[in-house]
Design a protein around this motif. Sequence first.
Motif, PDB file in Angstrom:
ATOM      1  N   TRP A  80       0.827  -1.210   0.000  1.00  0.00           N
ATOM      2  CA  TRP A  80       0.000   0.000   0.000  1.00  0.00           C
ATOM      3  C   TRP A  80       0.859   1.257   0.000  1.00  0.00           C
ATOM      4  CZ3 TRP A  80      -0.976   4.212   3.283  1.00  0.00           C
ATOM      5  CH2 TRP A  80      -2.047   5.011   2.890  1.00  0.00           C
ATOM      6  N   PHE A  81       1.866   1.315   0.856  1.00  0.00           N
ATOM      7  CA  PHE A  81       2.748   2.479   0.856  1.00  0.00           C
ATOM      8  C   PHE A  81       3.465   2.610  -0.489  1.00  0.00           C
ATOM      9  CE2 PHE A  81       2.514   2.265   5.587  1.00  0.00           C
ATOM     10  CZ  PHE A  81       2.168   3.592   5.807  1.00  0.00           C
ATOM     11  N   ALA A  82       3.876   1.495  -1.070  1.00  0.00           N
ATOM     12  CA  ALA A  82       4.541   1.539  -2.371  1.00  0.00           C
ATOM     13  C   ALA A  82       3.605   2.051  -3.460  1.00  0.00           C
ATOM     14  CB  ALA A  82       5.067   0.152  -2.737  1.00  0.00           C
ATOM     15  N   ALA A  83       2.351   1.626  -3.415  1.00  0.00           N
ATOM     16  CA  ALA A  83       1.385   2.087  -4.416  1.00  0.00           C
ATOM     17  C   ALA A  83       1.162   3.590  -4.319  1.00  0.00           C
ATOM     18  CB  ALA A  83       0.062   1.341  -4.251  1.00  0.00           C
ATOM     19  N   GLN A  84       1.114   4.106  -3.079  1.00  0.00           N
ATOM     20  CA  GLN A  84       0.966   5.546  -2.901  1.00  0.00           C
ATOM     21  C   GLN A  84       2.162   6.287  -3.490  1.00  0.00           C
ATOM     22  OE1 GLN A  84      -2.027   6.719  -1.548  1.00  0.00           O
ATOM     23  NE2 GLN A  84      -2.405   4.527  -1.745  1.00  0.00           N
ATOM     24  N   LEU A  85       3.350   5.758  -3.255  1.00  0.00           N
ATOM     25  CA  LEU A  85       4.553   6.406  -3.764  1.00  0.00           C
ATOM     26  C   LEU A  85       4.634   6.310  -5.284  1.00  0.00           C
ATOM     27  CD1 LEU A  85       7.169   7.885  -3.386  1.00  0.00           C
ATOM     28  CD2 LEU A  85       8.270   5.722  -2.774  1.00  0.00           C
ATOM     29  N   ALA A 123      10.772  -0.283  -1.669  1.00  0.00           N
ATOM     30  CA  ALA A 123      11.525  -0.142  -2.915  1.00  0.00           C
ATOM     31  C   ALA A 123      11.296  -1.333  -3.848  1.00  0.00           C
ATOM     32  CB  ALA A 123      13.012   0.013  -2.613  1.00  0.00           C
ATOM     33  N   ALA A 124      11.214  -2.532  -3.285  1.00  0.00           N
ATOM     34  CA  ALA A 124      10.991  -3.721  -4.112  1.00  0.00           C
ATOM     35  C   ALA A 124       9.656  -3.639  -4.837  1.00  0.00           C
ATOM     36  CB  ALA A 124      11.057  -4.975  -3.249  1.00  0.00           C
ATOM     37  N   ASP A 125       8.622  -3.200  -4.130  1.00  0.00           N
ATOM     38  CA  ASP A 125       7.310  -3.068  -4.767  1.00  0.00           C
ATOM     39  C   ASP A 125       7.305  -1.956  -5.804  1.00  0.00           C
ATOM     40  OD1 ASP A 125       5.364  -5.017  -3.830  1.00  0.00           O
ATOM     41  OD2 ASP A 125       5.680  -4.177  -1.851  1.00  0.00           O
ATOM     42  N   VAL A 126       7.938  -0.825  -5.490  1.00  0.00           N
ATOM     43  CA  VAL A 126       7.998   0.278  -6.448  1.00  0.00           C
ATOM     44  C   VAL A 126       8.750  -0.159  -7.709  1.00  0.00           C
ATOM     45  CG1 VAL A 126       8.962   2.577  -6.885  1.00  0.00           C
ATOM     46  CG2 VAL A 126       7.793   2.108  -4.732  1.00  0.00           C
TER      47      VAL A 126
END
Length: 216
Positions: A80-85, A123-126
């Motif tokens: 979720w944090f990665a999706a926001q970023l 970072a991995a998700d982004v």
Amino acid sequence: MGVIYPKKCILCGEALPLAGTGAALLCPDCARAVRRDYRETSGVRIPDTDGAVASLRYTGRVAEAMKRFKFSHYQHYAPWFAAQLTAALTAYLDAWQPDLVTFIPIGLVRWYQRGYNQSELIAADVAGQLGLPLVPLLKKRRFVRKQSARQGKAARTQNIKHAFLPMPDHDLTGKNVLLIDDIITTGATLSAAANTLRAMGAARVYAAAPTVARHK
């Protein structure tokens, strides 16, 4: 037959419908609150970087969720944090043209205590969402004190100034690097890491985090 536990909103803890999908979701009220109250719209400046972006304000329920993610083994918050970023990054990608993604490392003691690096998970998700390689480029020197224990920008900058070392066998000559952390406070951590990446040959270093703390 096993017991099915309901998913919970990552900001308020309210149970979500079992039909919901995704690793971490918001209830309708918190989804509206994120759009209304938590979006970062002021822009971010980090010394020694070529650009910076953050997606959410580190306050209220967002700050509490980040603390759970960081300190209480809520690793499933990372997507979720990665999706926001990633959503915030889309406006910059054409100009920045990053070649790879890396992250702020944590020390070995913190790793053994926690078992994961929250910035690496983000970072991995982004990287996956952007179709870019995730490359660990930095390691943290031993005996660097926690930034959260330092009060004020000057103290944080001095504490972290020489905190990072390059991982061996990485030539960044001509590369544009997207550097990810979990929270931007004074920017001292990202600035110090950016300087190390430049010493490794990086042409440009761009900083990004899902949250930014604004000090009045």
